[in-house]
Every structure is written in C-alpha cells, then in structure tokens.
Design an enzyme around this catalytic site. Structure first.
Site, short mmCIF file in Angstrom:
data_model
loop_
_atom_site.label_atom_id
_atom_site.label_comp_id
_atom_site.label_asym_id
_atom_site.label_seq_id
_atom_site.Cartn_x
_atom_site.Cartn_y
_atom_site.Cartn_z
N ARG A 146 10.84 -10.52 -54.52
CA ARG A 146 9.90 -11.36 -53.82
C ARG A 146 8.31 -10.71 -53.74
O ARG A 146 7.74 -10.71 -52.63
CB ARG A 146 10.25 -12.01 -52.47
N CYS A 147 8.21 -10.02 -54.85
CA CYS A 147 6.69 -9.44 -54.71
C CYS A 147 6.16 -9.30 -56.47
O CYS A 147 7.36 -9.22 -57.27
CB CYS A 147 6.61 -7.95 -54.02
N GLU A 151 4.65 -14.69 -53.15
CA GLU A 151 5.26 -13.33 -52.87
C GLU A 151 4.38 -12.60 -51.69
O GLU A 151 4.80 -11.61 -51.19
CB GLU A 151 5.42 -12.52 -53.99
N GLN A 184 15.82 -15.70 -64.85
CA GLN A 184 14.40 -16.09 -64.47
C GLN A 184 13.38 -16.11 -65.64
O GLN A 184 12.38 -16.51 -65.50
CB GLN A 184 14.04 -15.06 -63.24
#
Lengths: 805, 277
Positions: free
Chosen positions: A383-384, A759, A236
C-alpha cells in the site's frame, strides 16, 4: 431532441461525473456475495495443487521420496525441481533481475519455501499427500540478521558463487546483492562535517506483510486441442504475467490468456510471480486438465511477498536556527533468500530517493545495500509506491530527531524547511522533479484543525500531572507531512522486465449512447468501475451509469502494467481521459456535420456540442453516438471508439498532513488513539467518497503496521507470526475514528490534474502513529525506538526511561 | 489448513459418547465448540480418526440458578453465559469475563465446558473457576465424580480428567451478597488470549484471587487470597507474583508480563473492592 429545460449544472449532475460521491457500482455484487474470485472458479475435471514446504530456514535437501504420496489413490503427480529442470522451469526470473527457485533445487533458503508440488483429484487428497512426501534435510547455519549476513562465511546463494557482478552492479560479499547510490556523497559529507548541528539515528522499518483478505492463487487451464492456456489468478498485473508466462514457458503469447477475476485486496502482495503459478501451469500442461492452487493464510504470511525490512542509518545537518542543510542515508535492505523485490528495473531500492520528503534540502546522499538472508523473498510496495513508505518514515523520524537536538517544536521545524509553493516544479537533491505542491497551506490548515497550540499546552500539563503522580497516562502528538511519488511511470526511466510502465484505456461508444471501457489496470477493491466511468462521463457527457468498465482479461483489455503503487489514476486514469478526448474530437466533427456548420463553429457544453452563439442549436452525445453508426459522413469512418496508451511525462506527487493524538498507559503499554486527522492533497478529486474510503483503509493498515503488525523470526529462522493470532489485523474495536480533510493542488501535467490517493494514508499514517508514541516520551528523554509499538515495546520504553519507579 | 480425514460421531446422550470414547481410545476426542480442536486438526497437530460432537446431548446444556449454587452444563456457550440475566445477578464476574473472550462469533460457538476442560493456559474460564472455587463433574465408564477446579489442572493441556471421561457440568457456589467481583484482562487485540488476566473476589472478610496465562496452568494462590482477605493488597500482589511463572512469547518478555500481572491484579482488586458491599 432539443430539450433545454435543464441548466448546465443539472445536466452535469445527471452525469455523475468527476467530483460526485457516486456509490460504488461493484458493491452491489460484493455485498450480496455475488463476487467471482479465483477460488470460486470450478471447472470440469479440475485438479488441485498443494505444496510440501520446508520446515527449515536453511538446509540442504538430501532427498525427496514421493512413493508413499504417489501410492495414495487420487494423487496424480508429485513435482520436484528434478521434474522441472528438463523444462528449465526449476528456477524463474524475479522482477528484480535475480532468479528464484520454483521448487527447492538442492537446498532451501527460508522457512516455508516450496519443495515439492502435489497434484491430486481433490483438495483433501492433495493435503493428505503433502504429509506423505518424505523429505530428508540437512540443516545449515541460519542467517536472519542482514548485518551478520554481510560478515558471515556462510554462503546462502551457492548458485551465485564467484559472481561479483549482479543485476545492479558489483557485489561486495557472497551475501551482498547490490549497492545503489544517488546524490552527492562528497558534498553531503562536507556539509555534515561543517554543520552547526548534526542529528544521527538508526531508523528501522520492520518486516511486515500486505496480508490481503483473499490470499494468492490461480487456476491454470491448458486446452490441448486449441493449444491455448487460460490462467485465472489474483494478479495485480495480468498483462505482465502473460508476458512473463510466455517468456519462461516458451508458449507463444497469443496462446496465453490471463484473467484476473474479482480480487480481494492486493496491497502489493499480488504483483509478483510465485512458484504456485508456475507449478500449476506445468501441471495443467502435463495433465491437460485445469489445476487450481490457492494459498492458505499461513502460506501467504510465510512465503509470498513481505514488505519493508529496511535499516536506515541517517544523518541530518542543520543551522542552529533549524534550516536543514544536508541529509545522508545508508540503508541496509534485507531481501531474504532471493531478490524478488517488485520495483521498476532501474530502481533496485524503488523510489527510496524521495527521502528528502517535503523539505527543501540542498544537498543529499542515499546508498542502499541489498542483502540475502534466510527469510522469505519479496520486498513489495505494501500500500505504497515503491519504498516510499520507508522513505517517508525515515525523513519524518529524522525531522523529529533533529527537533529534539535543536530543542525545537517539530511543527515549526517542518514549516521553516518546507519547499515553498513558488518553488514548484522543484528539483530535489536526489533527482526528482516535484510537479506541484502547497505544503504551507496544508500544514497550517491541519494544525488549526486539531488545535495544535492547545494540544501542546495540554501535553505540558499532562507531564506535570504525571510527575506529580496524578496520572499514569501520557499524551503524544504525532506529526507528519509526507510527499508521495506515484504514477510509475515515464517509460524513459520506468520499466518492469523491460516493459515500459505506460497504461491504457479503450472506449467503445454503443449506438444508443452507452459505452464500455477497458483498461490495462485491475481493481482489487479500489473501485475502478466506479471512478473511471466518472472520468469518461465528465469528458464525453454520457452518464457514468451508462458506462461499463472491464479490466483484467488480456484477450480483451489493451496492454497495461497493472494496478499497484497508486499508478491507476495517474497513468490509466490519464489514458482514460485521453481516449475520451479522442472520442469527443470525432464527436465534434459529427455534430458539426449534423448541424451543418464548420467544425470550429460548435463548442462543448457538458453533454453536447452547440453552435457557438446559438445554444438552442445542439446535438447531444447520445444523438451523436447514434449518428456515428447510421450516417454516412463524408471523410469520417463509421463508429465511435478510441484507444489511448498513455506514457506520463512525470510522476505525480500527492502530499498530506496527518496528525495523531494518542494516550499511552506507561504501566501496561496500552494505547488509545484519541484523534486522527488526515489532510490529503491528491490533486483533482474524482470521487470524494472513494477517497475517504481509501484514506480510512490506508490509515488503518498504517495503524496495524506501526502498532503491532510484523513478520518476526527467531534465531533459527522460524516465522513467529504466521497466523492472525500473532499477526495484527485491526478489527473495528482497535480502529479509531478518522477526520479527513483536503486541499486541492492539481497535477499540472496530468490531463485531469489527478495524482492518486490509495497509498498516501499508509505512507503518512505510519510516521504519524510512530511519532505520536515517540512524542509522548520525548519530555522524558526518548529519541528513537523501533516499531512495531506493541504493548511490551512501549512498556520497555517507559521502563528504560525509569517511569516505573 | 486442511485436516486429515476423520469419522464424525454425534451421540444424543452422555453414555453413548463415553462408549464411543471407550471403543476408539486415543484415536477419539470429544468436540464442543471446536475453537481449540479444529484449528489443531487443520494444522495437523491433532490427528484424530474419530471426532465426537457433543452438541446434541441435551443433558449437557442449560444454566440452573440455585440459592447456594449455580450449575452450568458443559455445552453452555459463552454467548449464553453473557445473555443469562439470572447468572449475571448471581455471579456477575462470569459475564464480565466472558465478554472479554474472543469475539461475538466465537462466543456463539465456544462453550464453557470446552474452555475449562481443554487445559489451555490461555483460556480465561479455568482461572475464573478457580477463583470461584467451582467444581467439575466428570462422567466416565466407571461413573460420575467431582473434581475441584483448584485441583483439576496439572500442566498445559494435562488435567485430572481421564481419557475416557467427559466433563459434563460445572458447579459454582454462589458468592455471598457482600462479595465484590472483578475480572481484568490485558490483551493485544480483540480475539487474543490474555497477556495477563486477574479474577478477584473480595468482601466480608474473605477473598479469592486467580490469574490466567502466566504459568502452564491457571494460578490460584491461597496465600495471595488470604492476604487480600486480611486487607493486605501489597501482600496479595507479592504472593501472586511469587506464584506465577510466565514465559516469554510474542506478547512480551517475562519481566513485562510480571509487571503487567501486578497491574492487572491491582486494578481487579480495586474494582472488586469498590463493588464489595
């Protein structure tokens, strides 16, 4: 070319710029099976790596016998810590200032830990050889509870024995990592002491895992002739990986090329560096051949980057009328065997200090204690943004708990405590400057959309019916108003391993008026190739369809910190707009030259510069692009390119109002989502369709987390949820329909006003689902119960409240 | 998740399959749909040198609907069970139960024979076959024999089938026309085994009740069935709760499973009764 047949609106529509629900250009290859993922890479002579992993959660490694494995035809090497030690690679630095074993150095600290790395000519031989490596273990006492770990005599990290100072300050115990404090401790305690009402609860956000569809993996390829290492992987943050590989391997950074090909979801799981990468690089350097390593699903769930595992003890003070006066939180953070959290360096608990949420809370205090246990390392932002979902879950539970204590409606309690629109920019008690927001408008819109008053009446009737024996189903209304903090971040306070968290974009306009743009980020499904082209299209007036986006190759892309924590649009999206504006500024000079007027006498008009007051005299961007390459313009260099490195002045603060209506069967614990309404305010909306897709995906992951997904351990430290039989991933069957909605409050400091959205749905979704479960049982006396709310835990709530007769 | 090496056999008749089994003994296993065996091999919990694929054996395929009895070839897939209208008319509970097994992709491959022969207490078909009083045809080196489903299961993964026998056919008596049937299953998600499942037949003064994944074998209770036949629902539930012996796992603790078992059973009884003629 002086075509004036189209209106400005028609010309703008042709660009498919910002605001257009342009179809995802990536999907052409993905839907045809033509994606190129790391496991699709095949190279001549490629070898395959596989790990021998520990079956124990805590044990001494007495011996490793490689003989039988090495005797198997096709086995090239078996690496252990002993082999890596001379290179100094048996341990590696973590993103959190700790270090982590690459291969077990004398002991193991979690089940699934990497003990030896087998390299073979064939994937099957590698797996057979793993079975032949004989490891003798001596079991040690296991600590899976962070509170126990802080009291235990058992020393988990013997390598740190005697070190009373960690990367983030003093260590209080041999299993303690750090204490992080923010806010006014004395002031908050004084407020709590004198408050009219105080609500107190332990809010646990359980350990879970991002579980992307594609697991982690890499192909390392060392070219012994050129001395160059090419590392393909599911990264990522490819540039950061290049720098880390250089720092720990000693290879010069210009001799390393990192490539992230197509990535099948990341969700934070693919931010960190894993032993598989290090071992593959070493194996390729030693053998001179490409080496591939791909995790299987169980390895992914057991060993690479978990998320959450925060025990958040909260106290919230208020007046009798419900005005919140203070918030106190002490968090015990279970980090597992090594502190490998992926957070900006100065934030060992991420942005947990956004835990005052959407509310105007004058006084607050937060302390976080990080603890070692016999669990896998990680602690990533699933996902935050960094620990933002933990913070949002904490405050949104505390608001509900306070509403119960005050015997107030939880929607009204939120409304009277929201930060008002006229208070922005707002300085929070825990140190953030919220850039913008209009919470009351969003909240009222959401309540109206779901018919909140009627839902409450229906719920009251349902309770009556239940008590009268007419139904066995309860109705829960889960409310959430969340405020995110994303877009890390300003270099002055955000870095990872000393690398400032700016991001970048380089745009090259071709002579014929098409373009290529390269960014320091990397899409894992977010649709960057679609949306960033839209930003450029709107900024410079070339059609999005004529703009290629490229990311993930460190030899070609400008340096950037990658994609996670909803930072791509706030940071790289800003860099994209800024680079485009540099191009437009040069284009203006070219246009003025071609039109034989002064630079200031032309003005921008969608896709062209026109002479002020004479719109029939203009040059389109396409014409300007060609002129940039074929005209000798005095005082201007040929070509039309620009690069921007963008250091944001502040974070962005997306927010939203989510409401979940849930039916619960008290006899079986089964649940059904009757309605889910998600209102998001992510500022300027680049591609509404992609936003909607992000919300659908994020809420579905939130559903999973709240309603069943967990990484659970037994008392021996065995992972109980290591396969997708037990680790809950919703299918179409379990996934409800969602209603999406929005308000638009642009970020005042972002070039295009965008805030990021990927997110938000997870941050807002988890408390919405959990609050719905709690709300269903509130009339029967439930105050707090821990996630995940799977069938048996919901049944246990009902049973504990005496609802089974 | 990479299996150890093995040799793959694909015989075209039952006799050949049995001779391969005889030749390799413990080192060989037959494979039908593969949904139980292949994951075990990938986890290296089953290490087999020889895998005998039954999919080319025509005599183990097909559904025959007789006046009094239905015969299912062991290699009939769950998908075929669901889509066979004659079967749905004769024994509707089979379609109702099969639709609750796994997901469509698994049901295209998973077979009824594999489901009943494996002895996994989580499988749905064993309890259903006990409820229906089915019997299983076993073919071995010494010939063919028939074992009642109610006598077949000994413990988890242990059955009356000998190592060198293959379960080739399932015979099911067609229930009387007035019989109401229902299959009720609670599971955590699509694709999961049952937290608890109940198969119920009732009507015309008789009843049969079996449950799934609540002991190390499927549980058919003569006492519970007799109580229900006499119209005593609470007696039926009480007898069944006596007969089951669930263990705690990720689906929940024992007390929860017992509670849910009773709920599933009551719901199945109510639906079966509503369907009885």
């Amino acid at each position: 070319m002086n075509d004036q047949s189209m209106t400005p609106e028609e010309r703008a529509a042709n660009l498919k710029g910002m605001g257009c629900s342009r179809k995802r250009v990536e999907d052409v290859r993905f839907t045809q099976g033509k994606g190129n993922y790391v496991d699709d890479i095949k190279m001549d002579g490629m070898l395959f790596g596989d790990f021998v992993r520990s079956p124990y959660a805590h044990a001494r490694v007495v011996s490793v016998n490689k003989e039988a494995a090495l005797a198997l035809p096709g086995v090239v090497a078996v690496l252990t810590a002993e082999d890596l030690a001379p290179l100094g690679l048996h341990w590696m630095p973590t993103l959190a200032g700790d270090k982590q074993m690459v291969l077990a150095d004398g002991k193991v600290l979690f089940q699934g830990q990497e003990v030896a790395y087998v390299v073979a000519e064939d994937r099957y031989i590698a797996a057979d050889a793993v079975d032949l490596v004989e490891v003798e273990y001596e079991e040690l006492p296991v600590l899976t509870d962070p509170f126990e770990a802080l009291k235990s005599d058992v020393v988990l990290r013997e390598d740190l024995e005697g070190q009373t100072e960690g990367a983030h300050g003093p260590r209080k115990h041999h299993n303690h990592i750090f204490t992080w404090e923010v806010g006014d401790k004395d002031g908050t305690e004084a407020v709590l002491g004198g408050a009219e009402v105080v609500a107190e609860e332990m809010v646990y956000y359980h350990r879970t895992h991002p579980c992307p569809l594609e697991t982690c993996g890499c192909v390392a390829s060392m070219d012994k002739v050129t001395g160059k290492l090419t590392l393909y992987g599911t990264f990522q943050a490819p540039h950061a990986i290049r720098t880390v590989v250089s720092l720990i391997s000693g290879l010069a950074e210009h001799n390393i090329r990192v490539i992230s090909p197509d990535i099948g979801g990341g969700f934070g799981n693919k931010v960190g560096a894993y032993p598989g990468y290090v071992c593959s690089v070493v194996a390729s350097i030693v053998t001179g051949k490409p080496v591939k390593w791909i995790e299987d699903r169980m390895e992914n769930l057991m060993s690479t980057a978990f998320a959450r595992d925060y025990w958040m003890h909260g106290k919230i003070a208020a007046t009798k009328e419900g005005k919140i006066t203070g918030l106190w939180c002490h968090t015990t953070a279970d980090h597992g065997g090594f502190d490998a959290c992926a957070d900006p360096t100065k934030f060992p608990a991420g942005f947990m200090n956004i835990c005052t949420g959407s509310y105007d809370i004058p006084t607050a205090y937060l302390a976080v204690d990080g603890v070692y246990t016999n669990k896998a390392p990680g602690g990533v932002a699933y996902r935050c943004s960094f620990r933002v979902t933990e913070a949002a879950y904490f405050i949104e539970r505390m608001i509900e708990v306070l509403a119960i204590k005050l015997n107030m409606d939880a929607a009204e309690l939120r409304r009277i405590n929201f930060i008002r629109a006229d208070q922005f920019p707002y300085q929070s008690a825990l140190g953030w400057e919220y850039d913008s927001g209009d919470y009351h408008t969003a909240w009222d819109k959401a309540l109206k959309a779901v018919g909140y008053e009627d839902l409450r009446k229906e719920q009251a009737q349902r309770v009556e019916d239940f008590k009268a024996g007419k139904t066995r189903k309860l109705l829960g209304i889960g409310l959430t108003h969340f405020t995110e903090i994303v877009g890390a971040g300003p270099v002055k306070n955000c870095d990872i391993l000393g690398l400032g968290m700016f991001d970048s974009c380089e745009i090259r306009i071709h002579p014929t008026g098409s373009a290529i743009a390269r960014l320091g980020t990397i899409s894992q499904g977010q649709g960057h190739a679609t949306t960033f082209a839209q930003i450029i299209a709107s900024e410079i007036g070339l059609p999005a369809d004529d703009i290629t986006l490229e990311e993930g190759d460190t030899d070609t892309a400008p340096y950037g910190l990658g994609t996670y924590g909803s930072r791509s649009t706030p940071v790289a999206g800003a860099a994209t707009a800024m680079a485009a504006r540099k191009i437009r500024a040069k284009a203006q000079m070219i246009a003025a030259y071609l039109l034989e007027v002064h630079d200031d006498d032309v003005e921008w008009d969608v896709d062209r510069f026109a002479v002020k007051g004479a719109p029939e005299r203009f040059k389109t961007m396409k014409e300007i692009a060609f002129a940039a390459y074929n005209q000798a313009i005095p005082g201007l260099e040929p070509g039309l390119e620009a690069v921007s490195y963008y250091d944001p002045p502040n974070m962005t603060y997306p927010f939203g109002a989510y409401i979940c209506v849930m039916e619960i069967d008290v006899d079986t614990g089964e649940w059904e989502i009757r309605q889910f309404y998600a209102l998001d305010d992510c500022g300027t909306r680049i591609n509404p369709m992609i936003i909607e897709g992000q919300v659908h995906g994020g809420v579905t992951e939130a559903l999973a987390i709240a309603m069943g997904q967990e990484i659970a351990y037994d008392e021996m430290g065995n992972v109980k949820t290591g396969t997708l039989m037990d680790f809950f991933i919703p299918t179409a069957w379990e996934t409800p329909n969602y209603t999406t909605d929005h308000t638009v409050t642009p970020s005042p400091h972002h070039p295009i006003g965008a805030k990021g959205v990927g997110e938000s749905p997870n941050v807002g979704g988890v408390p919405a689902f959990s609050n719905a479960v709690h709300d269903a049982f509130r009339p029967f006396g439930l105050v707090q119960s821990h996630m995940p709310h799977d069938h048996w835990r919901i049944w246990k709530i009902a049973n504990g409240l005496g609802l089974h007769g | 998740m990479i299996p150890a090496g093995f040799e793959y056999h694909r015989p075209t008749d039952t006799a050949s399959a049995i001779s391969i089994l005889q030749e390799h003994g413990d080192d060989a296993r037959v494979i039908a749909g593969g949904h139980s065996l292949i994951p075990m091999m990938k986890l290296r919990m089953a290490d087999l040198a020889h895998v005998i694929d039954l999919q080319d054996i025509q005599e183990m395929k097909g559904i025959e609907i007789g006046a009094d009895s239905v015969t299912l070839g062991a290699m009939v897939t769950q998908h075929e069970l669901i889509t066979h209208d004659g079967l749905a008319a004769a024994v509707p509970i089979i379609r109702e139960a099969a639709l609750q097994i796994a997901d469509p992709q698994v049901r295209y491959m998973g077979t009824v024979g594999g489901n009943v022969a494996n002895g996994d207490p989580g499988n749905d078909m064993p309890g259903l076959m006990q409820c229906l009083d089915a019997s299983f045809e076993l073919v071995g080196p010494d010939g063919t024999r028939t074992v009642a489903a109610r006598d077949f299961y000994e413990a988890a993964y242990f059955t009356a089938r000998e190592d060198e026998e293959i379960l080739t056919r399932i015979m099911i008596p067609v229930p009387a026309a007035e019989t109401g049937q229902a299959y009720e299953k609670q599971k955590r998600k699509i694709g999961d085994y049952a937290t608890a499942a109940a198969a119920v037949m009732v009507g015309g003064g008789s009843a049969s009740v079996a449950m799934t994944n609540l002991a190390d074998t499927p549980v058919w209770s003569e006492e519970a069935s007799a109580a229900l036949a006499g119209g005593d629902v609470e007696g039926c539930v009480a007898a069944m709760l006596d007969a089951i012996d669930p263990v705690a796992d990720n689906r929940g603790p024992v007390e929860f499973k017992k509670h849910v078992a009773a709920v599933m059973l009551r719901r199945a009884i109510a639906r079966a009764m509503s369907r009885a003629g």
